[in-house]
Write a protein that holds these residues in place. Structure first.
Motif, PDB file in Angstrom:
ATOM      1  N   GLU A  36      -8.447   2.665  -5.394  1.00  0.00           N
ATOM      2  CA  GLU A  36      -8.231   4.116  -5.330  1.00  0.00           C
ATOM      3  C   GLU A  36      -9.206   4.751  -4.339  1.00  0.00           C
ATOM      4  O   GLU A  36      -8.868   5.705  -3.645  1.00  0.00           O
ATOM      5  CB  GLU A  36      -8.352   4.729  -6.728  1.00  0.00           C
ATOM      6  N   ARG A  91       2.783   1.670  -3.509  1.00  0.00           N
ATOM      7  CA  ARG A  91       1.883   1.931  -4.648  1.00  0.00           C
ATOM      8  C   ARG A  91       1.106   3.224  -4.427  1.00  0.00           C
ATOM      9  O   ARG A  91       0.984   4.051  -5.341  1.00  0.00           O
ATOM     10  CB  ARG A  91       0.905   0.765  -4.810  1.00  0.00           C
ATOM     11  N   GLY A  92       0.579   3.376  -3.208  1.00  0.00           N
ATOM     12  CA  GLY A  92      -0.249   4.533  -2.912  1.00  0.00           C
ATOM     13  C   GLY A  92       0.583   5.764  -2.580  1.00  0.00           C
ATOM     14  O   GLY A  92       0.278   6.875  -3.007  1.00  0.00           O
ATOM     15  N   LYS A 103       0.835  -1.204   0.000  1.00  0.00           N
ATOM     16  CA  LYS A 103       0.000   0.000   0.000  1.00  0.00           C
ATOM     17  C   LYS A 103       0.869   1.254   0.000  1.00  0.00           C
ATOM     18  O   LYS A 103       0.618   2.227  -0.724  1.00  0.00           O
ATOM     19  CB  LYS A 103      -0.908  -0.022   1.233  1.00  0.00           C
ATOM     20  N   LEU A 122      -3.675   5.093  -8.300  1.00  0.00           N
ATOM     21  CA  LEU A 122      -2.720   4.003  -8.519  1.00  0.00           C
ATOM     22  C   LEU A 122      -1.835   4.352  -9.718  1.00  0.00           C
ATOM     23  O   LEU A 122      -2.310   4.970 -10.678  1.00  0.00           O
ATOM     24  CB  LEU A 122      -3.459   2.697  -8.802  1.00  0.00           C
ATOM     25  N   PHE A 143       1.484   9.764   3.999  1.00  0.00           N
ATOM     26  CA  PHE A 143       0.411   8.832   3.666  1.00  0.00           C
ATOM     27  C   PHE A 143      -0.102   8.231   4.980  1.00  0.00           C
ATOM     28  O   PHE A 143      -0.007   7.038   5.212  1.00  0.00           O
ATOM     29  CB  PHE A 143       0.959   7.764   2.723  1.00  0.00           C
ATOM     30  N   TRP A 200      -7.982   3.374  -0.702  1.00  0.00           N
ATOM     31  CA  TRP A 200      -6.657   3.900  -0.332  1.00  0.00           C
ATOM     32  C   TRP A 200      -6.596   5.439  -0.418  1.00  0.00           C
ATOM     33  O   TRP A 200      -5.665   6.042   0.094  1.00  0.00           O
ATOM     34  CB  TRP A 200      -5.578   3.312  -1.266  1.00  0.00           C
ATOM     35  N   ASP A 201      -7.568   5.980  -1.123  1.00  0.00           N
ATOM     36  CA  ASP A 201      -7.631   7.431  -1.271  1.00  0.00           C
ATOM     37  C   ASP A 201      -6.363   7.967  -1.937  1.00  0.00           C
ATOM     38  O   ASP A 201      -5.847   9.027  -1.577  1.00  0.00           O
ATOM     39  CB  ASP A 201      -7.849   8.092   0.098  1.00  0.00           C
ATOM     40  N   ARG A 202      -5.848   7.218  -2.896  1.00  0.00           N
ATOM     41  CA  ARG A 202      -4.666   7.639  -3.648  1.00  0.00           C
ATOM     42  C   ARG A 202      -4.820   7.110  -5.074  1.00  0.00           C
ATOM     43  O   ARG A 202      -5.385   6.023  -5.272  1.00  0.00           O
ATOM     44  CB  ARG A 202      -3.375   7.018  -3.063  1.00  0.00           C
TER      45      ARG A 202
END
Lengths: 461, 871
Positions: free
Chosen positions: B557, B315-316, B312, B564, B680, B560-562
């Motif tokens: 997305e 990637r995030g 996480k 990819l 993050f 994770w709120d990010r």
């Protein structure tokens, strides 16, 4: 042929050919009518004249009981083998227990050394009856000569077509292997024998399952004594009625080989009808050695309770007769002791044997047998403690009666309990200078049931 | 029903079972649930309908009356105890049992006989004076481990356990400790436990072993803040109380003075201790500056939760799919090959199948050394008559017990396995019903295999055609043939394709999706399954979900709120390449010692030293950590919470037994702090919270939560809450509908081009006492058992080169040189060598090659042409 005296009117059966020149050879055996029954069986096999059921019925009708010691009806034992459809494709094995090691016993050896084919013929008939394709003779390691004679006999039987494939055109395939043990008394116990034959330590197995259901290599297995299997041949030769005609009653039938040793004029193997009176047997042996007085008799090998002279005075020497006197016929190893015998020393000597031969599995036997021996040795050295006799009886009491996997420890305590109970004064004489015990249990336990009661019940009863 | 002391209980199992169910206390000395009842201590005698019987070995029968206590029984047990006390100076549990009956001495003042003692072994002490001859050592050694070290000698009162001549350490003992665990009298004792006898045991924690993919359950006993000793969990379906020399004993590393106890940052070329704040700052800054040219190598030694966080985070947080794990260097080909053929890249069955199978097919796995508990179970199955086929260039322990040992030349897996399949087709041994219903591509395969008759491949594989045919027939005729395979299959140029051929075999005879069958990779590391499950591989997100799938992307997305990343990620070997080219600038390594374990170390070193920023999170200053710019002190498995997933897809709990040393911290906490520091931030407060997010994102984990994992874990897929887990995959259908039979042509490995007249083929691997880079197992008694790496060489090859047993040798490939000592053994065939890589000074991986699996980049550790000379 045999020069050994027999009772009047009795024709020797097993021992008829003992001592005869060439008695071990096939030619001589055949000349004396040997393998006639096996040929009859083989000939009648395809036509259905002979069937397993027919042979088993004959053996049952004869009243034959196992000659190895327990006296279990042979025909009945054979019926415990599950029928073919319930065996799951497993073969049945026949094992001949030739691990003759009970002290005082030397009858099977004579059959094997003097007339091996009578055993082979008996085994062949039994194999046919039990659907056995491979039979084994498990022979005591020390009996080298026997193994040689047997192997020669087996080779002769193969060569003559009595053994092997499609025997005498009957469609029966039977193989037979002679397997030598490595010299352990316990391997005479049928499940220890099975373990040993499988190549493992000779440790008796937990029963059930019994061998008839799951024996060697987990297959149905029948284990019979040498003399028992040999008797099967004679039953086929002469019919069950003939066999039954010998003996004291319905339950104690047939001819019997008695091994007499000790203080008699002529020790040896004597053949007589089952149930001969002890005094008659003693007479055959030429009476007591040097005319001394009879003191005690061990009637069935070292495992049997000692009997006094009074107890054997009118004793029929068969399974039920000796059992009624709270001992056992066992392997018919009769050890005769005269008035000079020191019973405590005799018992100590026997206890040494059992301490040496215990397989070492079960705690009561492994620890108990050397303990008994050490206690007894201490006693006859004059170093016993005051309550040693009660302690001996107490420990013996906790070793027998199903307390262990096999009956070895029942056997080990039989001479101790009977000796102390019947000849207590002799043991107490050794205790005249006894010291006080040097140890007492934290919380002394009550002994139940009372040892004396148990002896009265008969430890093998 | 029967009654025990008046209490009615069901007539099931033995009388002893019935007594225990009824809550009646029955003393035992020779009973252990792991071995068959022997019935010889006679302590467990009870009265059944008035008769004394040994309760442990007597079946409970309907309608009987059992009495467990009476005057007679008490007197009997007291006498029995006294008899035992005569012959032994009893210790331990047995002593307590005896004392409970008032036995403190004996009325026959017999001095216990002097018996054999031995103190040569690092873990076991033997003092037979205390032996009560219960035979549990003999029985567990035979019936649990199958080693037969212990036997009984003599008879009667002189009977004694025996391990043969010489010292115990020189016996064939594999130090599994089963006899110690079973011994009730103190005659065989645990050195570690003896040493901590004075300390009060404060706690006992159940956790999962971290030494291989079997996932044995441990009962960790602690005294103070250290491990006193470790027992197996008898109720665990994985190991049933059994453990190996690593799981039971190799825990002393946890309190070794070499442990890292504070963060280290390189200043002026030297690593110096710093505060956590500073270290976190340096790391987050370092990666932030270099993102997205950063990558992570996660760890199969760490928990699922930690692996998930690494995936996480990178990637995030840094916008890169460059996330890989050491699955790359072991079972990535299994995962890939099985995914292509069957749709799921994991074992199709369970370890429980070993006892259900009627044939075991072991391919390229030295199970008794590398996966000892599964190895012991396979050994037991074989000893009980289950036919065994072993495919291995070496005569391993299992190979020596096998009905068929196909001793192939290294690198000839593909022709051999194709030939096995060819026999199935040619001799009409194919399960046509299964093939028609559930597979695709049969006709093509049947045609393709015509070129692979065993007679045609014999010269290539070195395995006589007749043996191949026999093995194929055995496999086909079995009703439940079960495969297990190891790295001998995967670590090859055609690794993944080789695994597809194993799938072919199972599919052709329909041996998949049923109990006691299937294709079962033995995962090497404790959580290599989990690392892949959690998305520590560049091409797949957690749960094997592709970032190329728009729905999956949207879900991740959102959660994770990010955003990819859109660029494909790199596998580990590609990361090294990128680093050497200067394209990859920062690398985070979690708990991996790649400098010792990855192949062609020289090129690994080049890559690592080319990096601008290397962070290593470790428990020791490993050879890799020594190169780092920042070293973060993590926690061992004994010091943290989480979950591991074993080789049969069983997710099991890891529980903290002791605190990490000094300022070392659990890795999940370090990761959360790092994520926070690098912008993050996460809301997780515990590994349990992390697992909740995994359950949200991964369909196969939907029903997974810590409470649901009690007591024995769950085998994924667990598609819904309350689902019992899935011990067997593909029972009805495959995730890809029909399974795909693969036509795999044989492509000789490029390594063969380095073969010369005087080269031999080197295979590398593990041995029992050590684990991979050895950083844990070398710090304890296991190093006494196996102190150095040895090169197995056939005596003929050794003779030609003038090499004697124990001689230092040089093993040279075109890549570099390893320096082990020689061990002459016919267990390898002439032309083949075997070498372990547990000791850094051996430099094993300096000699291994850069050839990798065509499909997955897994290195070819099992085929290196080398020259061997004396040095």
């Amino acid at each position: 042929m045999s020069k050994t005296p027999v009772p009047k009117g009795f024709t020797p059966v097993h021992s008829a050919r003992f001592g005869k020149k060439g008695s071990q050879k096939l030619a001589g055996y055949e000349a004396d009518g040997g393998y006639a029954s096996w040929k009859k069986v083989a000939k009648g096999w395809k036509s259905g004249d002979f069937t397993p059921a027919k042979i088993i019925d004959m053996v049952k009708a004869s009243g034959l009981r196992g000659r190895g010691g327990a006296g279990f009806p042979t025909g009945l034992k054979w019926t415990f083998v599950p029928p073919k459809e319930k065996r799951g494709g497993k073969p049945v094995y026949l094992l001949c227990n030739a691990d003759e090691s009970e002290p005082g016993t030397f009858k099977d050896r004579l059959i094997m050394e003097e007339d091996p084919h009578q055993l082979l013929e008996g085994m062949l008939i039994a194999s046919a009856a039990l659907d056995v394709k491979h039979a084994y003779i498990y022979i005591r390691g020390e009996m080298v000569r026997c193994a040689e004679v047997l192997n020669e006999a087996v080779a002769e039987a193969y060569a003559a077509g009595y053994l092997g494939k499609d025997i005498l055109g009957s469609g029966l395939d039977i193989d037979l292997t002679v397997h030598r043990g490595a010299g352990a008394y316990i391997c005479g116990e049928e499940t220890a024998l099975i373990e040993s034959l499988e190549g493992k330590r000779g440790h008796p197995r937990i029963k059930p399952p019994f061998p008839a259901v799951s024996g060697v290599w987990d297959c149905p297995t029948v284990v019979n004594n040498v003399e028992t299997l040999a008797a099967v041949k004679f039953i086929l030769d002469n019919g069950p009625e003939w066999f039954k005609g010998m003996g004291r009653n319905e339950k104690n039938t047939g001819p019997k080989l008695y091994c007499v040793s000790g203080h008699v004029e002529k020790p040896g193997v004597y053949e007589a009808p089952m149930g001969i009176k002890f005094m008659d047997l003693l007479a055959l042996c030429g009476g007591m050695k040097g005319g001394k007085k009879l003191k005690a008799v061990i009637p069935g090998g070292a495992s049997a309770a000692i009997l006094t002279a009074a107890e054997v005075a009118d004793l029929p020497m068969d399974f039920d007769g000796v059992a009624a006197a709270k001992s056992m016929l066992g392997s018919a190893a009769i050890m005769v002791m005269d008035e000079t015998t020191d019973i405590p020393k005799a018992v100590t000597n026997i206890s040494k044997f059992f301490a040496h031969e215990s397989c070492g599995q079960c705690t009561p036997c492994r620890e108990g047998t050397p303990w008994l021996n050490k206690m007894l040795k201490r006693l006859i050295k004059g170093e016993g403690k005051r309550d040693d006799l009660d302690l001996l009886l107490q420990i013996s009491n906790q070793m027998g009666n199903g307390m262990t996997i096999c009956v070895f420890s029942d056997a080990a305590i039989a001479p101790v309990i009977s000796g102390i109970t019947k000849f207590r004064d002799e043991f107490e004489a050794y205790l005249s200078k006894a010291k006080a015990p040097d140890f007492a249990l934290a919380a002394p336990a009550e002994v139940t049931p009372k040892v004396a009661d148990r002896v009265a019940e008969g430890i093998h009863g | 029903m029967l009654t025990v002391n008046g209490t009615p209980v069901a007539a099931q199992g033995t009388v002893l079972d019935a007594c225990r169910r009824a809550g009646a206390e029955v003393p035992t000395l020779c009973h252990d649930s792991r071995v068959l009842p022997a019935g010889h201590c006679r302590m467990c005698l009870v009265e059944v309908d008035g008769r004394s019987v040994a309760s442990c070995s007597t079946p409970a029968r309907e309608g009987t009356t059992v009495v467990t206590d009476s005057d007679a029984l008490r007197a009997y047990r007291q006498d029995l105890g006294e008899l035992i006390a005569t012959e032994a100076t009893v210790q331990g549990e047995a002593k307590e049992t005896l004392e409970a009956f008032g036995v403190t001495g004996t009325r026959y003042a017999s001095r216990p006989r002097a018996r054999r003692r031995d103190a040569t072994h690092p873990y076991l002490r033997v003092d037979l004076e205390s032996c009560i001859l219960c035979r549990l050592c003999v029985r567990t050694c035979a019936e649990v481990q199958g080693q037969y070290v212990w036997a009984f000698a003599n008879r009667g009162g002189a009977v004694t356990p025996h391990w043969g001549k010489g010292t115990f350490q020189n016996s064939p003992c594999v130090s599994c400790g089963a006899c110690v665990a079973a011994c009730p009298s103190g005659a065989i004792s645990d050195v570690q436990r003896d040493a901590s006898e004075d300390e009060v045991e404060t706690d006992s924690v159940r956790t999962t072993c971290s030494y291989c993919g079997v996932g044995c359950q441990l009962e960790v006993r602690t005294a103070g803040n250290r491990v006193s000793h470790i027992d197996g969990v008898a109720s665990s379906p994985v190991n049933r109380g059994h453990l190996c020399v690593k799981g039971r004993y190799a825990h002393t590393f946890a309190r070794h003075p070499d442990r890292l106890t504070a963060p280290l940052v390189r200043k002026g070329g030297v690593l110096v201790e710093v505060s956590w704040e500073e270290a976190l700052e340096v790391v987050s800054e370092g990666f932030r500056k270099l993102a997205p040219h950063v990558a992570a190598l996660s760890s199969s030694r760490c928990t699922n939760e930690e692996n998930y966080l690494v995936s996480k985070w990178f990637r995030g947080g840094f916008g890169t799919h460059d996330v890989d794990s050491c699955a790359r260097v072991c079972h990535a080909p299994s995962a890939m090959g099985m995914r292509l053929s069957l749709g799921t890249g994991a074992a199709t069955g369970s370890f429980a199948g070993i006892e259900k199978a009627d044939l075991l097919f072991v391919c390229g796995a030295n199970v008794t050394e590398a996966h000892p508990i599964v190895g012991a179970r396979i050994k037991q199955a074989a000893l009980h008559g289950t036919p065994l086929i072993v495919v291995d260039p070496r005569r391993t322990e299992l190979a020596s017990m096998a009905n068929e040992h196909l001793q192939l030349r290294p690198g000839s897996n593909v022709p051999l396995l194709n030939s096995l399949a060819a026999v199935l087709v040619e001799e009409r041994l194919v399960n046509r019903f299964f093939v028609d219903q559930r597979t695709e591509g049969y006709d093509q395969l049947a045609e393709f295999l015509k070129a692979f008759r065993p007679e045609d491949t014999e010269a290539l594989t070195g395995v006589p055609a007749a043996r191949v045919r026999r093995a194929a027939r055995m496999y086909a005729h079995a009703a439940r043939p079960m495969q297990v395979h190891g790295l001998g299959m995967t670590e090859h140029y055609q690794g993944a394709e080789g695994v597809r051929l194993l799938c072919n075999l199972a599919l052709l005879v329909g041996a998949i999706g049923r109990e006691g069958t299937g294709v079962n990779p033995l995962r090497g590391q404790n959580n290599v399954q989990g690392a892949a499950d959690m998305g520590c591989q560049p091409d797949l997100l957690p749960g094997y979900q592709s970032p190329k799938n728009p729905d999956v992307r949207a879900l991740f997305e959102r959660v994770w709120d990010r955003p990819l990343p859109t660029v494909d990620g790199r596998t580990l070997p590609r990361m090294y390449e990128a680093a050497r080219r200067g394209e990859l600038k920062g690398l985070y390594i979690l708990g991996e010692n790649v400098v010792q374990t990855d192949p062609d170390v020289k090129s690994v070193l080049e890559a690592l030293t080319a990096l601008d920023f290397l962070v290593v999170q470790e428990i020791f200053l490993s050879e890799t950590a020594q190169l780092a710019h920042v070293v973060l002190p993590g926690a061992s498995f004994l010091e943290k919470d989480g979950t591991f997933t074993n080789g049969e897809r069983r997710i099991q709990r890891v529980r903290k037994a002791i605190e990490p040393p000094g300022n070392a911290r659990p890795d999940w906490r370090i990761l959360l702090d790092l994520m926070s520091a690098s912008g993050f931030p996460q809301t997780f407060r515990s590994p349990e919270d992390v697992m909740a997010e995994v359950a949200e994102l991964v369909p196969a984990f939907r029903g997974v939560s810590y409470p649901a994992l009690e007591p024995d874990g769950l085998q994924w897929p667990v598609p819904s809450v309350g689902h019992p887990g899935t011990p067997i995959l593909h029972t009805e259908t495959f995730p890809i509908g029909r399974a795909e039979l693969a036509c795999v042509p044989y492509l000789p490995s490029p390594s063969f081009s380095e073969e010369r007249e005087d080269t031999l083929l080197l295979v590398t691997g593990r041995i029992l006492a050590h684990y991979n880079s050895g950083s844990m197992t070398r710090r304890g008694g296991n190093d006494t058992i196996h102190p150095r790496d040895v090169l197995s060489i056939h005596p003929d090859d050794a003779a030609v080169r003038g090499i004697l047993e124990g001689a230092p040798v040089s093993v040279t490939s075109v890549h570099g040189e390893a320096r082990p000592v020689a061990h002459l053994t016919p267990d390898v065939t002439p032309g083949t060598l075997f070498l372990t890589f547990h000791h850094p000074e051996t430099h094993t991986n300096f000699a291994t090659s850069d050839v990798v699996d065509r499909l997955t980049d897994c290195p070819e550790y099992k085929l290196i042409p080398v020259r061997v000379t004396r040095r």
